[in-house]
Design a protein around this motif. Structure first.
Motif, PDB file in Angstrom:
ATOM      1  N   SER A 147      44.246  91.019  40.412  1.00  0.00           N
ATOM      2  CA  SER A 147      43.843  89.901  39.570  1.00  0.00           C
ATOM      3  C   SER A 147      42.471  90.105  38.934  1.00  0.00           C
ATOM      4  O   SER A 147      42.207  89.591  37.845  1.00  0.00           O
ATOM      5  CB  SER A 147      43.856  88.602  40.369  1.00  0.00           C
ATOM      6  OG  SER A 147      42.961  88.680  41.472  1.00  0.00           O
ATOM      7  N   SER A 148      41.586  90.849  39.587  1.00  0.00           N
ATOM      8  CA  SER A 148      40.234  91.037  39.064  1.00  0.00           C
ATOM      9  C   SER A 148      40.001  92.442  38.523  1.00  0.00           C
ATOM     10  O   SER A 148      38.882  92.770  38.120  1.00  0.00           O
ATOM     11  CB  SER A 148      39.204  90.721  40.141  1.00  0.00           C
ATOM     12  OG  SER A 148      39.459  91.468  41.321  1.00  0.00           O
ATOM     13  N   ASN A 181      48.760  89.896  38.961  1.00  0.00           N
ATOM     14  CA  ASN A 181      48.026  89.392  40.125  1.00  0.00           C
ATOM     15  C   ASN A 181      48.476  90.029  41.431  1.00  0.00           C
ATOM     16  O   ASN A 181      47.691  90.163  42.362  1.00  0.00           O
ATOM     17  CB  ASN A 181      48.184  87.876  40.232  1.00  0.00           C
ATOM     18  CG  ASN A 181      47.554  87.150  39.065  1.00  0.00           C
ATOM     19  OD1 ASN A 181      46.392  87.355  38.748  1.00  0.00           O
ATOM     20  ND2 ASN A 181      48.330  86.291  38.404  1.00  0.00           N
TER      21      ASN A 181
END
Length: 330
Positions: A147-148, A181
């Protein structure tokens, strides 16, 4: 997203349409491009420079998707487990590009037969660049979670993509994700990229320059468009425009934007300007919001490293992306 090219060629100053400030004299058509990856958005990226030629010749037999060169030894020139890229360089099929993973000593099996290919036509073969080579560790923002992390979207056909991210934890390495994600597993093999296909880099961290080095393609490329959105790499690394692309002769034009193919050119953060070719008087390139005519294009439009071409018809079509005329002098 802009692309900057430094060409290393002999007699470069004689070229038309390419600034002398972009050129350094050298014996081979090599160079690098710099593409800006803007933060917190999806960036269209073009694989607009190529890997070196590892084999070339002419075909001695053509049988459907199996093609042969009796003078070649592909088993020696193509490494086991690699994906290679075939480019037809003469004849009716010139400009056609296909990747392949099946070969023997003197024959190649393509994913599909090439229309118009004949004995005597010439070819070049290159190794396909890979995700791992194009984006070595540290090039993009990695993370412990998908997700990041930055994501690389690679087209798989019919508007579908495979998505990849780099995990920085133990064990570190490339992994896949199905929704951006989740973590759907480690990537255990090379992920090949075809240079006529664009890719998407979803940038999560700070903006960054993406530098690509390789050989300059001096001729046009044939592109297979299927219904829906086709992500296309603009292989001429500089100088390609809407007007000199040759697309107006190949994509489906119409008297109405609702039935014409649409060229989507990036214009800022996840925004596009949409162009279509009007075939009725006055004929020419026009803009649209999707189905209407919002006016004629009066000034030429530089093409960025990658664009979408929206194909309306369910029937696939091969179109040619021309190289600027000056490239014939490289």
């Amino acid at each position: 997203m802009k692309s900057r090219l430094v060409l290393t060629i002999s007699a470069a100053a004689a070229l038309t349409g390419i600034s002398s400030a972009q050129i350094t004299a050298h014996s081979n058509p090599l160079g690098f491009t710099t593409q800006k990856l803007a933060a917190n958005q999806q960036n269209l990226v073009g694989i607009n420079l190529m890997t070196p030629v590892i084999a070339s010749g002419s075909f001695t037999a053509v049988s459907g998707a199996t093609i042969s060169d009796g003078n070649a030894n592909f088993s020696r020139t193509i490494a086991t487990g690699k994906m290679a890229v075939l480019e037809i360089t003469s004849g009716a099929a010139a400009g056609t590009v296909q990747d392949f993973a099946t070969w023997s000593e003197d024959s190649i099996t393509l994913p599909a037969a090439v229309s118009g290919l004949a004995v005597g036509n010439t070819y070049k073969i290159r190794l396909a660049p890979t995700l791992q080579e194009i984006f070595p560790p540290g090039t993009l923002t990695g993370s412990l979670s998908a997700s990041s992390a930055d994501k690389v979207w690679i087209p798989t056909g019919a508007g579908a993509y495979s998505r990849y991210w780099y995990k920085t934890g133990n064990p570190a390495g490339w992994r896949s994700t199905s929704d951006g994600n989740n973590d759907t597993g480690a990537v255990t093999a090379d992920v090949p990229l075809l240079y006529v296909d664009g890719i998407v880099v979803e940038k999560k961290g700070n903006a960054k320059d993406f530098v690509l080095e390789g050989e300059v393609k001096t001729t046009g490329s044939n592109l297979l468009l299927t219904q829906g959105q086709n992500l296309i790499s603009i292989v001429p690394p500089t100088g390609a425009t809407l007007f000199n692309s040759g697309l107006q002769s190949d994509i489906a034009g119409s008297g109405n934007a609702s039935t014409a193919d649409i060229v989507w050119v990036p214009n800022g953060a996840n925004a596009y300007i949409k162009y279509w070719y009007k075939t009725t008087k006055p004929a020419g390139w026009c803009t649209t919001t999707g189905s209407n005519n919002t006016g004629a294009v009066s000034a030429d439009v530089p093409l960025p490293p990658s664009i979408f071409i929206q194909r309306r018809s369910a029937t696939p079509k091969v179109v040619t992306m021309d190289a600027p005329a000056a490239y014939s002098m490289l």
